[in-house]
Design an enzyme around this catalytic site. Structure first.
Site, PDB file in Angstrom:
ATOM      1  CB  CYS A  60      35.607  34.075  43.225  1.00 58.65           C
ATOM      2  SG  CYS A  60      35.748  35.088  41.726  1.00 58.65           S
TER       3      CYS A  60
ATOM      4  CB  CYS B 235      35.772  42.188  44.829  1.00 56.74           C
ATOM      5  SG  CYS B 235      37.245  41.310  44.210  1.00 56.74           S
TER       6      CYS B 235
END
Lengths: 234, 234
Positions: B80, B198
């Site tokens: 993440c 991302c």
């Protein structure tokens, strides 16, 4: 918190995790369930141990269940059918409850197809010889047909191949070879459905057209884990 | 033993695990690496915390790193990117080293495309505003272009959508919308490559045809984890 004693093999664990996510109703991260996975591919080969030729996988698996409990898991699942031949020993040593893929699958087959009487079982040679899967299927009132010895050797060889890196053509060839065996169980042995009784088999055979219901034990285990974690599968 | 602090989101963790397996040379289970994954989707939203509107995710992430260490992990990765804005705090509290997806990605871009001068960055609003990714990219000698504010809102909305359940048409629409923004960074801002900064973005955009190199941070992190575990990625 769902604990996953995985890595047997890693692709089966990946597939279990994918099916767990796909069957959990969620629109944002926080709607998903917490899952702790110990993917330990170093566990000794289960089939080798079951046919009497290898080291026991029990100590390493028991250590894995302890690690999952330490990491916060409330219960565990094991996405490897052959490992379930050792389930009684594992349950005796595990600090947390262990869901049985065999019981989940037998109950799932019975619930989804209440009128079934005879199923064909494709699984590792270790699973077939140990009788570990035949027992709960029989307890669910199902007669079980397994491949003939020469066919069983081909099933086992296919499962080991699936554990390696497969090209598209190899995958197709494996699927075709397994489908021939499954179709013979249907045509000649009276199987009315096929249970893919090894977590590697759905990786190539889940969408094969066999003309009868095909049961994916990985999917059934994923849905059972969601229920055990207190949610309704989607 | 590789530790994965996951669940942010779960699909990104699944994708990381798939790329880890696909990039590990293996013909049998035992050739694979041991991986412990704590997929904890209950960690508070990273972007909400970074833009000042939400609870800090640090305590729950630090607890997860401790759980991974207890389960036997030698080091950890976090699939993440937004969580890496808190990396200094996490490293200070973690009992095991934490690989940085930001450093891995910046070094990876530089190594694979040594002549690059300017890259476009698609990431969450939290990541962009915190500057966490711009810093290591700049340290690798790269100028960074980010979307205009209205575009950035669309990128963030797309990322939240990817975290839900997407149909095929929705996925295609998201890919098209993101590709428009990426192409504008190339055509008007001088970006010579696009960094998918991302972990959700490669899920829809990894194979988009943008006409410039596209960097998948999840893939780069998976390969770096294999190296850190002492193996050569395939």
């Amino acid at each position: 918190v769902i604990g996953v004693l995985g890595g047997m093999g890693p692709e089966a664990t990946l597939s279990f995790y994918a099916k767990l996510l796909a069957n959990t109703p969620a629109v944002r991260d926080q709607d998903h369930l917490r899952v702790v996975i110990d993917s330990n591919p170093k566990v000794p080969d289960r089939t080798a141990a079951l046919v009497g030729a290898g080291e026991s996988p029990v100590p390493m698996m028991a250590a894995g269940l302890e690690a999952l409990a330490r990491a916060g898991a409330d219960f565990a699942v094991i996405p490897c059918v052959s490992a379930h031949a050792f389930l009684a020993e594992l349950r005796a040593r595990s600090p947390i409850p262990v869901l049985s893929i065999l019981e989940v699958a037998a109950e799932g087959v019975r619930r989804r197809e209440p009128s079934l009487r005879t199923v064909g079982l494709l699984a590792t040679t270790g699973t077939v010889r140990s009788g570990a899967f035949q027992a709960p299927l029989a307890a669910a009132g199902l007669e079980v047909r397994v491949p003939a010895p020469a066919e069983q050797e081909r099933v086992m060889a296919a499962i080991y191949s699936i554990k390696g890196t497969l090209g598209r053509a190899e995958r197709q060839a494996l699927r075709d070879a397994l489908a021939v065996i499954a179709r013979r169980l249907v045509a000649q042995e009276g199987a009315e459905a096929i249970v893919l009784g090894c977590t590697e088999l759905p990786l190539v055979l889940a969408d094969a057209e066999l003309g009868v219901p095909v049961f994916d034990v990985v999917l059934m285990l994923a849905r059972a884990a969601i229920v055990a974690a207190g949610r309704e599968p989607s």
